[in-house]
Motif scaffolding. Structure first.
Motif, PDB file in Angstrom:
ATOM      1  N   GLN A  49       0.840  -1.199   0.000  1.00  0.00           N
ATOM      2  CA  GLN A  49       0.000   0.000   0.000  1.00  0.00           C
ATOM      3  C   GLN A  49       0.875   1.249   0.000  1.00  0.00           C
ATOM      4  N   ALA A  50       0.469   2.251  -0.765  1.00  0.00           N
ATOM      5  CA  ALA A  50       1.286   3.457  -0.892  1.00  0.00           C
ATOM      6  C   ALA A  50       1.488   4.166   0.438  1.00  0.00           C
ATOM      7  N   ASN A  51       0.392   4.274   1.219  1.00  0.00           N
ATOM      8  CA  ASN A  51       0.480   5.038   2.463  1.00  0.00           C
ATOM      9  C   ASN A  51      -0.767   4.777   3.294  1.00  0.00           C
ATOM     10  N   ASN A  52      -0.621   4.065   4.390  1.00  0.00           N
ATOM     11  CA  ASN A  52      -1.776   3.741   5.224  1.00  0.00           C
ATOM     12  C   ASN A  52      -2.368   4.955   5.929  1.00  0.00           C
ATOM     13  N   ALA A  53      -1.629   6.048   5.992  1.00  0.00           N
ATOM     14  CA  ALA A  53      -2.088   7.212   6.760  1.00  0.00           C
ATOM     15  C   ALA A  53      -3.249   7.935   6.096  1.00  0.00           C
ATOM     16  N   GLU A  54      -3.406   7.790   4.794  1.00  0.00           N
ATOM     17  CA  GLU A  54      -4.472   8.486   4.087  1.00  0.00           C
ATOM     18  C   GLU A  54      -5.797   7.759   4.298  1.00  0.00           C
ATOM     19  N   PRO A  55      -6.889   8.486   4.565  1.00  0.00           N
ATOM     20  CA  PRO A  55      -8.189   7.831   4.761  1.00  0.00           C
ATOM     21  C   PRO A  55      -8.626   6.973   3.587  1.00  0.00           C
ATOM     22  N   ILE A 103       0.963 -10.537  -5.939  1.00  0.00           N
ATOM     23  CA  ILE A 103       1.217  -9.228  -5.332  1.00  0.00           C
ATOM     24  C   ILE A 103       0.218  -8.211  -5.858  1.00  0.00           C
ATOM     25  N   LEU A 104      -0.335  -7.436  -4.938  1.00  0.00           N
ATOM     26  CA  LEU A 104      -1.097  -6.242  -5.263  1.00  0.00           C
ATOM     27  C   LEU A 104      -0.249  -5.040  -4.875  1.00  0.00           C
ATOM     28  N   ILE A 105      -0.315  -3.981  -5.658  1.00  0.00           N
ATOM     29  CA  ILE A 105       0.452  -2.783  -5.313  1.00  0.00           C
ATOM     30  C   ILE A 105      -0.291  -1.535  -5.744  1.00  0.00           C
ATOM     31  N   SER A 106      -0.300  -0.531  -4.851  1.00  0.00           N
ATOM     32  CA  SER A 106      -0.683   0.830  -5.200  1.00  0.00           C
ATOM     33  C   SER A 106       0.593   1.654  -5.102  1.00  0.00           C
ATOM     34  N   PRO A 107       1.291   1.860  -6.199  1.00  0.00           N
ATOM     35  CA  PRO A 107       2.602   2.519  -6.147  1.00  0.00           C
ATOM     36  C   PRO A 107       2.503   3.986  -5.732  1.00  0.00           C
ATOM     37  N   PHE A 108       3.344   4.388  -4.778  1.00  0.00           N
ATOM     38  CA  PHE A 108       3.360   5.774  -4.325  1.00  0.00           C
ATOM     39  C   PHE A 108       3.771   6.699  -5.469  1.00  0.00           C
ATOM     40  N   GLU A 109       4.766   6.286  -6.234  1.00  0.00           N
ATOM     41  CA  GLU A 109       5.170   7.001  -7.432  1.00  0.00           C
ATOM     42  C   GLU A 109       5.385   5.978  -8.540  1.00  0.00           C
ATOM     43  N   ALA A 110       5.188   6.413  -9.763  1.00  0.00           N
ATOM     44  CA  ALA A 110       5.199   5.480 -10.886  1.00  0.00           C
ATOM     45  C   ALA A 110       6.601   4.977 -11.249  1.00  0.00           C
ATOM     46  N   ILE A 128      -0.867  -7.252  -9.673  1.00  0.00           N
ATOM     47  CA  ILE A 128      -2.060  -6.477 -10.010  1.00  0.00           C
ATOM     48  C   ILE A 128      -1.900  -5.099  -9.387  1.00  0.00           C
ATOM     49  N   GLU A 129      -1.980  -4.063 -10.210  1.00  0.00           N
ATOM     50  CA  GLU A 129      -1.814  -2.700  -9.728  1.00  0.00           C
ATOM     51  C   GLU A 129      -3.182  -2.082  -9.447  1.00  0.00           C
ATOM     52  N   LEU A 130      -3.308  -1.475  -8.269  1.00  0.00           N
ATOM     53  CA  LEU A 130      -4.561  -0.855  -7.856  1.00  0.00           C
ATOM     54  C   LEU A 130      -4.412   0.665  -7.841  1.00  0.00           C
ATOM     55  N   ASP A 131      -5.358   1.349  -8.438  1.00  0.00           N
ATOM     56  CA  ASP A 131      -5.482   2.804  -8.374  1.00  0.00           C
ATOM     57  C   ASP A 131      -4.389   3.531  -9.136  1.00  0.00           C
ATOM     58  N   ARG A 132      -3.137   3.190  -8.884  1.00  0.00           N
ATOM     59  CA  ARG A 132      -2.014   3.868  -9.526  1.00  0.00           C
ATOM     60  C   ARG A 132      -1.201   2.877 -10.350  1.00  0.00           C
ATOM     61  N   LYS A 133      -0.615   3.378 -11.421  1.00  0.00           N
ATOM     62  CA  LYS A 133       0.142   2.518 -12.323  1.00  0.00           C
ATOM     63  C   LYS A 133       1.639   2.811 -12.215  1.00  0.00           C
ATOM     64  N   THR A 134       2.431   1.784 -12.494  1.00  0.00           N
ATOM     65  CA  THR A 134       3.844   2.009 -12.753  1.00  0.00           C
ATOM     66  C   THR A 134       4.001   2.237 -14.252  1.00  0.00           C
ATOM     67  N   GLY A 177      -2.829  16.626  -6.714  1.00  0.00           N
ATOM     68  CA  GLY A 177      -2.147  15.706  -5.818  1.00  0.00           C
ATOM     69  C   GLY A 177      -0.653  15.671  -6.088  1.00  0.00           C
ATOM     70  N   LEU A 178       0.005  14.621  -5.631  1.00  0.00           N
ATOM     71  CA  LEU A 178       1.439  14.481  -5.840  1.00  0.00           C
ATOM     72  C   LEU A 178       1.728  14.399  -7.338  1.00  0.00           C
ATOM     73  N   PRO A 179       2.471  15.361  -7.911  1.00  0.00           N
ATOM     74  CA  PRO A 179       2.613  15.438  -9.364  1.00  0.00           C
ATOM     75  C   PRO A 179       3.277  14.221 -10.005  1.00  0.00           C
ATOM     76  N   SER A 180       4.067  13.480  -9.213  1.00  0.00           N
ATOM     77  CA  SER A 180       4.749  12.308  -9.773  1.00  0.00           C
ATOM     78  C   SER A 180       3.884  11.060  -9.751  1.00  0.00           C
ATOM     79  N   SER A 181       2.639  11.168  -9.301  1.00  0.00           N
ATOM     80  CA  SER A 181       1.724  10.029  -9.316  1.00  0.00           C
ATOM     81  C   SER A 181       0.754  10.170 -10.482  1.00  0.00           C
ATOM     82  N   THR A 182       0.415   9.049 -11.092  1.00  0.00           N
ATOM     83  CA  THR A 182      -0.454   9.103 -12.279  1.00  0.00           C
ATOM     84  C   THR A 182      -1.833   9.687 -11.990  1.00  0.00           C
TER      85      THR A 182
END
Length: 330
Positions: A49-55, A103-110, A128-134, A177-182
């Motif tokens: 998971q990219a970041n558990n702190a986000e709701p 593996i599932l992944i939501s990449p913090f940055e691509a 399998i990539e969730l929400d965000r892509k590499t 949002g974070l510009p380096s994320s898709t």
């Protein structure tokens, strides 16, 4: 060991899990996706998971956990990337070393996480990539992508501003949002595309706030000083929308500025409540893809699928004053 018999059976399985999700077809290479599979096996699924702190991220975790609990053969391990690409890379490498089954992944940055996804695929572990892509092509560089269409979701928000909120036109702002994320890039471009429906609407300010409410508050306060006539702000997630509202309140412009979010989260701090109670004009759900991811994992690990849809697109719901109170009760 039993192989999935037909493409139609796989699609049937996915549709059961996805409900009304729109499935964008494409097939991974027609070769076995895993060496060990079958309905009687036990399988470990690692989720980076990219970041558990986000709701929103916690919402994803909750939906994934609930879906995985319904499959006795599955054990789900969730690793918190803590918003750090090095941490997330190490966790992915640990999954590879452990030889997890999927593996599932939501990449913090691509880009920074593209190499470790490639290592997992080379090791024979479906990703399998969730929400965000590499970086790369689904079905080739990673097994599949599941998520909402960020561009279309934001485009719908832009059209809502252009057609419903500001039909007579006006100045609007965007908190990216974070510009380096898709998703950040796609939501910015989607919103700007949507407001083009009304040439009287002008995007006069746009700034990255990295998904964070405090940064959004600071950024939007500066925008209101530079452009005191802003009539609407589109925030690329609900947390930034909350920050924007604080800035508008501080500037004495709550009655002037229409606030729109993205995520549509439930709960007391979520966007659904904010719209229902009149704090925001609207928010747009970003589906977690969790149930769909577990359905795809079942196809790969239990049904021994040789191919899967490489993109599963889950649609958004516009949350407006017309439906927010009803959605709060669901």
């Amino acid at each position: 060991m039993r192989r999935a018999s037909t493409k139609s059976r796989l699609w049937s399985n996915l549709m059961l899990g996805a409900g009304t999700a729109a499935l964008v077809a494409g097939a991974a290479q027609a070769a076995p996706l895993v060496k060990e599979c079958g309905k009687t096996g036990e399988f470990v699924i690692g989720f980076s998971q990219a970041n558990n702190a986000e709701p929103y991220r916690q919402h994803v975790n909750d939906q994934l956990t609930a879906a995985a609990k319904k499959v006795p053969q599955f054990k789900l391990q969730i690793a918190d990337g803590a918003g750090n690409v090095n941490t997330q890379t190490s966790q992915m490498d640990n999954f590879i070393t452990q030889k997890v089954d999927l593996i599932l992944i939501s990449p913090f940055e691509a880009a920074p996480l593209t190499p470790v996804v490639a290592r997992a695929m080379k090791a024979g572990i479906p990703v399998i990539e969730l929400d965000r892509k590499t970086v790369g092509e689904p079905g080739k560089d990673y097994t599949a992508f599941i998520g909402g269409d960020n561009f279309k979701i934001a485009e719908e928000a832009g059209k809502y501003v252009a057609d419903k909120l500001l039909p007579q036109g006006g100045e609007v702002a965007v908190l990216q949002g974070l510009p380096s994320s898709t998703p950040a890039v796609e939501r910015l471009n989607g919103f700007k595309s949507g407001v083009k429906d009304n040439p009287k609407v002008q995007v006069v300010a746009e700034q990255a706030a990295d998904w964070l409410p405090d940064k959004a508050q600071t950024a939007f306060a500066a925008m209101l000083q530079a452009h005191p006539n802003i009539k609407a702000v589109y925030a690329s997630n609900d947390m930034m929308a909350a920050g924007a509202r604080l800035a508008a309140k501080g500037a004495g412009k709550l009655d002037q500025v229409k606030i729109l979010g993205t995520d549509g989260l439930p709960g007391p701090a979520g966007g659904i409540r904010a719209v229902a109670e009149g704090e925001w004009a609207a928010t747009f759900t970003y589906p977690t893809g969790g149930p769909e991811a577990i359905e795809m994992a079942k196809s790969i690990l239990l049904d021994c699928a040789e191919k899967v849809p490489t993109v599963v697109t889950v649609p958004t719901t516009a949350i407006t004053p017309d439906n927010a109170k009803q959605l709060m009760q669901n």
